[in-house]
Write a protein that holds these residues in place. Structure first.
Motif, PDB file in Angstrom:
ATOM      1  N   VAL A   2      -0.174  32.595  -2.185  1.00 22.90           N
ATOM      2  CA  VAL A   2       0.963  31.726  -2.343  1.00 22.90           C
ATOM      3  C   VAL A   2       2.092  32.157  -3.095  1.00 22.90           C
ATOM      4  O   VAL A   2       3.413  31.714  -3.019  1.00 22.90           O
ATOM      5  N   LYS A   3       1.731  32.853  -4.123  1.00 24.24           N
ATOM      6  CA  LYS A   3       2.744  33.304  -5.290  1.00 24.24           C
ATOM      7  C   LYS A   3       2.302  34.773  -5.746  1.00 24.24           C
ATOM      8  O   LYS A   3       0.846  34.868  -6.177  1.00 24.24           O
ATOM      9  N   LEU A  32      -3.659  31.745  -5.374  1.00 26.51           N
ATOM     10  CA  LEU A  32      -4.337  31.794  -3.924  1.00 26.51           C
ATOM     11  C   LEU A  32      -4.580  30.227  -3.678  1.00 26.51           C
ATOM     12  O   LEU A  32      -4.739  29.659  -4.352  1.00 26.51           O
ATOM     13  N   ASP A  33      -4.468  29.748  -2.441  1.00 24.00           N
ATOM     14  CA  ASP A  33      -4.297  28.656  -1.752  1.00 24.00           C
ATOM     15  C   ASP A  33      -5.960  28.516  -1.188  1.00 24.00           C
ATOM     16  O   ASP A  33      -6.302  29.431  -0.373  1.00 24.00           O
ATOM     17  N   PHE A  39      -6.313  25.480  -5.701  1.00 22.79           N
ATOM     18  CA  PHE A  39      -5.562  26.832  -5.960  1.00 22.79           C
ATOM     19  C   PHE A  39      -6.149  27.457  -6.914  1.00 22.79           C
ATOM     20  O   PHE A  39      -6.841  26.907  -7.898  1.00 22.79           O
ATOM     21  N   GLU A  54       2.449  38.100  -1.020  1.00 25.90           N
ATOM     22  CA  GLU A  54       2.533  36.467  -0.439  1.00 25.90           C
ATOM     23  C   GLU A  54       2.486  36.249   0.940  1.00 25.90           C
ATOM     24  O   GLU A  54       3.157  37.132   1.664  1.00 25.90           O
ATOM     25  N   GLY A  55       1.658  35.266   1.503  1.00 21.05           N
ATOM     26  CA  GLY A  55       1.405  35.196   2.835  1.00 21.05           C
ATOM     27  C   GLY A  55       0.176  36.035   3.378  1.00 21.05           C
ATOM     28  O   GLY A  55      -0.053  35.362   4.550  1.00 21.05           O
ATOM     29  N   ARG A  57      -3.700  36.966   3.967  1.00 18.34           N
ATOM     30  CA  ARG A  57      -5.053  36.389   3.627  1.00 18.34           C
ATOM     31  C   ARG A  57      -5.833  37.322   3.181  1.00 18.34           C
ATOM     32  O   ARG A  57      -5.713  38.619   3.432  1.00 18.34           O
ATOM     33  N   PRO A  86       0.122  24.707  -6.835  1.00 16.36           N
ATOM     34  CA  PRO A  86       0.266  26.043  -6.655  1.00 16.36           C
ATOM     35  C   PRO A  86       1.082  26.697  -7.875  1.00 16.36           C
ATOM     36  O   PRO A  86       1.219  27.638  -7.843  1.00 16.36           O
TER      37      PRO A  86
END
Length: 149
Positions: A2-3, A32-33, A39, A54-55, A57, A86
């Motif tokens: 996520v960041k 990470l989510d 997180f 970011e984005g 997996r 987050p």
């Protein structure tokens, strides 16, 4: 993922950094989510070594980056914690368990010795465990040296 923060310089080991903003405190970092509102932050990587975007997996075993000394740091290390949001400095830390790890050593002098070694830039005296002690389903405790298999 996520960041991602990357491109912040390494700090000088043994010197407390000055004028670090809240946004730069984690240095080069990855959040990470984990799902369920949980997180994880991995912080203080070397600049230019983060291998995720970011984005993306990620899976267990993926390399996120190389351990460094960026951000609010006086010695190279990996800062890790689990949190309920987050943003690491705007979230509450949460307890967690690691499936398994080995304790390979322990700081001989406790927190005071750690703080002194950090301030002086000298090596920390560590009592090594041979053989290493295997631990399962637990949270690594402060002042231990651990290895993840």
């Amino acid at each position: 993922v996520v960041k991602v923060v990357d491109g912040l310089p390494e700090q000088v080991p043994g010197v407390f950094p000055e004028n670090i903003s809240l946004e730069e405190a984690d240095g080069n970092s990855v959040i990470l989510d984990l799902g369920g509102g949980n997180f994880a932050v991995y912080a203080h990587f070397q600049p230019g070594t983060i291998r995720v975007e970011e984005g993306e997996r990620v899976q267990r075993g993926d390399v996120l980056g190389l351990v460094g000394n960026s951000g609010n740091s006086v010695a190279p290390h990996l800062h890790f914690h689990v949190m309920n949001g987050p943003l690491s400095l705007a979230s509450n830390g949460l307890p967690y368990e690691v499936d398994s790890f080995k304790v390979t050593g322990k700081n001989r002098g406790g927190t005071a010795a750690f703080d002194e070694a950090e301030a002086e830039g000298t090596p920390l005296k560590v009592h090594r465990f041979d053989p290493a002690k295997k631990v399962t389903d637990a949270m690594p405790l402060d002042q231990l040296v651990v290895r993840f298999d």
